[in-house]
Enzyme design. Structure first.
Site, PDB file in Angstrom:
ATOM      1  N   LYS A  65      38.455  59.247  78.587  1.00  0.00           N
ATOM      2  CA  LYS A  65      38.631  57.734  79.399  1.00  0.00           C
ATOM      3  C   LYS A  65      39.125  58.211  79.995  1.00  0.00           C
ATOM      4  CE  LYS A  65      37.872  53.937  75.902  1.00  0.00           C
ATOM      5  NZ  LYS A  65      38.184  53.092  75.170  1.00  0.00           N
ATOM      6  N   ASP A 101      37.740  47.463  79.838  1.00  0.00           N
ATOM      7  CA  ASP A 101      38.268  46.968  77.570  1.00  0.00           C
ATOM      8  C   ASP A 101      39.731  46.210  77.673  1.00  0.00           C
ATOM      9  OD1 ASP A 101      37.249  48.908  76.024  1.00  0.00           O
ATOM     10  OD2 ASP A 101      38.476  51.318  76.727  1.00  0.00           O
TER      11      ASP A 101
HETATM   12  P1  NDP Z   1      46.608  56.165  70.446  1.00  0.00           P
HETATM   13  O1  NDP Z   1      45.465  57.377  69.527  1.00  0.00           O
HETATM   14  O2  NDP Z   1      46.276  56.153  72.435  1.00  0.00           O
HETATM   15  O3  NDP Z   1      47.720  55.340  69.923  1.00  0.00           O
HETATM   16  C1  NDP Z   1      47.402  55.270  69.067  1.00  0.00           C
HETATM   17  C2  NDP Z   1      49.074  54.147  68.432  1.00  0.00           C
HETATM   18  O4  NDP Z   1      48.986  53.834  66.869  1.00  0.00           O
HETATM   19  C3  NDP Z   1      49.927  54.324  68.469  1.00  0.00           C
HETATM   20  O5  NDP Z   1      50.993  53.679  69.498  1.00  0.00           O
HETATM   21  C4  NDP Z   1      50.311  55.125  66.922  1.00  0.00           C
HETATM   22  O6  NDP Z   1      52.295  55.668  67.232  1.00  0.00           O
HETATM   23  C5  NDP Z   1      50.272  53.966  66.473  1.00  0.00           C
HETATM   24  N1  NDP Z   1      49.605  54.437  65.185  1.00  0.00           N
HETATM   25  C6  NDP Z   1      48.777  55.082  64.402  1.00  0.00           C
HETATM   26  N2  NDP Z   1      48.718  55.083  62.933  1.00  0.00           N
HETATM   27  C7  NDP Z   1      49.821  54.828  62.661  1.00  0.00           C
HETATM   28  C8  NDP Z   1      50.491  53.775  61.654  1.00  0.00           C
HETATM   29  N3  NDP Z   1      49.553  54.133  60.270  1.00  0.00           N
HETATM   30  N4  NDP Z   1      51.822  52.881  62.005  1.00  0.00           N
HETATM   31  C9  NDP Z   1      52.235  52.847  62.888  1.00  0.00           C
HETATM   32  N5  NDP Z   1      51.410  53.166  63.640  1.00  0.00           N
HETATM   33  C10 NDP Z   1      50.579  53.309  64.112  1.00  0.00           C
HETATM   34  O7  NDP Z   1      44.841  54.850  70.407  1.00  0.00           O
HETATM   35  P2  NDP Z   1      43.563  53.744  71.279  1.00  0.00           P
HETATM   36  O8  NDP Z   1      45.072  52.819  71.592  1.00  0.00           O
HETATM   37  O9  NDP Z   1      43.274  54.825  71.665  1.00  0.00           O
HETATM   38  O10 NDP Z   1      43.346  52.766  70.260  1.00  0.00           O
HETATM   39  C11 NDP Z   1      44.024  51.825  68.848  1.00  0.00           C
HETATM   40  C12 NDP Z   1      42.920  50.981  67.778  1.00  0.00           C
HETATM   41  O11 NDP Z   1      42.743  50.297  69.229  1.00  0.00           O
HETATM   42  C13 NDP Z   1      42.843  52.025  67.554  1.00  0.00           C
HETATM   43  O12 NDP Z   1      42.361  50.947  65.960  1.00  0.00           O
HETATM   44  C14 NDP Z   1      40.881  51.771  68.194  1.00  0.00           C
HETATM   45  O13 NDP Z   1      39.945  51.754  67.362  1.00  0.00           O
HETATM   46  C15 NDP Z   1      40.926  50.665  68.386  1.00  0.00           C
HETATM   47  N6  NDP Z   1      39.802  49.335  69.977  1.00  0.00           N
HETATM   48  C16 NDP Z   1      39.286  48.694  69.353  1.00  0.00           C
HETATM   49  C17 NDP Z   1      38.816  48.181  70.696  1.00  0.00           C
HETATM   50  C18 NDP Z   1      37.892  47.509  70.799  1.00  0.00           C
HETATM   51  O14 NDP Z   1      37.097  46.687  71.644  1.00  0.00           O
HETATM   52  N7  NDP Z   1      37.593  46.701  68.832  1.00  0.00           N
HETATM   53  C19 NDP Z   1      38.623  49.111  71.860  1.00  0.00           C
HETATM   54  C20 NDP Z   1      39.262  50.661  71.752  1.00  0.00           C
HETATM   55  C21 NDP Z   1      39.854  50.564  71.058  1.00  0.00           C
HETATM   56  P3  NDP Z   1      52.800  56.922  67.301  1.00  0.00           P
HETATM   57  O15 NDP Z   1      52.440  56.855  69.057  1.00  0.00           O
HETATM   58  O16 NDP Z   1      54.572  56.472  66.903  1.00  0.00           O
HETATM   59  O17 NDP Z   1      51.532  57.970  66.667  1.00  0.00           O
END
Ligand code: NDP
Length: 265
Positions: A65, A101
């Site tokens: 993106k 989004d």
């Molecule tokens: P990113 O990789 O940018 O960020 C991931 C985030 O999740 C970070 O804040 C990370 O924390 C946290 N995280 C990951 N694993 C854990 C865990 N086990 N426990 C606590 N915190 C955790 O991801 P995105 O923002 O791109 O995506 C996030 C979610 O949104 C995904 O599940 C994706 O599938 C969903 N999504 C859904 C859409 C829809 O249309 N419904 C559209 C786009 C995304 P840290 O900073 O500590 O690593």
């Protein structure tokens, strides 16, 4: 005349529902176009790949993106503000970039009434664009993330931010799981003890993950809360992208009628 071609670029991209959503809508509305999926390995090749494939428009998913943002000649003001593009349309040789989004997400949560304070669990890319649009709409957004690093830019932009260690539980009208916790495992987005303190005080819980009931939504249901998964967010971002692809030829309602079938097949 050859069909107008659209695609989704991502890596991975095999799981994406977008081809089904858009093709059902093209067919249902009688718009002579076809939507494919393309696994793009190198984000910096996005523009040349777009033109080499002879596309009219694309959606862009993880992890491209930001590359999509960089590839555009003209940016919609909101996409420019959040630095992420998930929809591109070609017009007279120029690439126009949009972010659907965040407005899709806004529409998905608008069914919850009387919401003012929102707690985001997570601070990744999705949280970035959605927190911005929610704040523009008057919601008060707080971010809680397991680690400090990703919170920095939110703090700089004036959001209240906490890690699990610095957070003091209090009441929020809506709690949203913006993390990928629960996507491919059974983990919760925050320690259970902490969630057990905030969920009872909230009106509703939302998860951006779709297609499964996450441990977070299960816990919210145990507490008798209204819940919603990420399906509507996905559907609505798709409808808004389709409006751009077809140059606003169809209404939201008309597109929804066909696109929503992708969630029942
Ligand atoms: P990113 O990789 O940018 O960020 C991931 C985030 O999740 C970070 O804040 C990370 O924390 C946290 N995280 C990951 N694993 C854990 C865990 N086990 N426990 C606590 N915190 C955790 O991801 P995105 O923002 O791109 O995506 C996030 C979610 O949104 C995904 O599940 C994706 O599938 C969903 N999504 C859904 C859409 C829809 O249309 N419904 C559209 C786009 C995304 P840290 O900073 O500590 O690593």
């Amino acid at each position: 005349m050859a069909k107008i071609l659209f695609a989704i670029f991502g890596n991975p991209v095999s799981h994406s529902k977008s081809p089904l959503m858009h093709n059902l809508s093209f067919k249902g509305l009688g718009f002579d176009a076809c939507y494919a999926r393309y696994k793009l390995n190198e984000g910096k090749k996005l523009k040349e790949t777009f033109f080499a494939l002879g596309l009219k428009g694309i959606n862009i998913t993880v992890p491209h993106k930001e590359h999509a943002y960089a590839a555009c000649d003209v940016l919609d003001p909101f996409a420019e503000k959040v630095g992420a593009v998930n929809t591109i349309v070609e017009k007279e040789g120029l690439l126009y970039g949009y972010n659907t989004d965040a407005p899709g997400f806004l529409k998905a949560i608008s069914e919850f009434q009387h919401i003012k304070t929102v707690l985001f669990l997570g601070a990744g890319g999705t949280a970035q664009s959605t927190s911005s649009i929610l704040r523009d709409e008057g919601y008060e957004v707080t971010l809680l993330n397991r680690s400090e690093g990703r919170l920095e830019k939110f703090k700089k932009n004036g959001f209240k931010t906490y890690t699990f260690e610095t957070f003091t539980p209090r009441a929020y009208d809506l709690i949203i799981n913006m993390t990928s916790a629960g996507l491919e495992d059974d983990s919760l987005p925050a320690p259970k003890g902490l969630l057990e303190q905030i969920i009872p005080q909230t009106n509703a819980c939302v998860d951006v993950i779709y297609g499964k009931e996450t441990p977070f939504l299960k816990l919210a249901k145990l507490h008798g809360k209204a819940t919603k998964d990420g399906s509507d967010m996905l559907l609505y971002q798709g409808i808004i992208a389709f409006e751009y692809f077809t140059d606003q030829c169809y209404t939201f309602k008309e597109i929804k009628l066909h696109m929503k079938k992708a969630f029942t097949l």
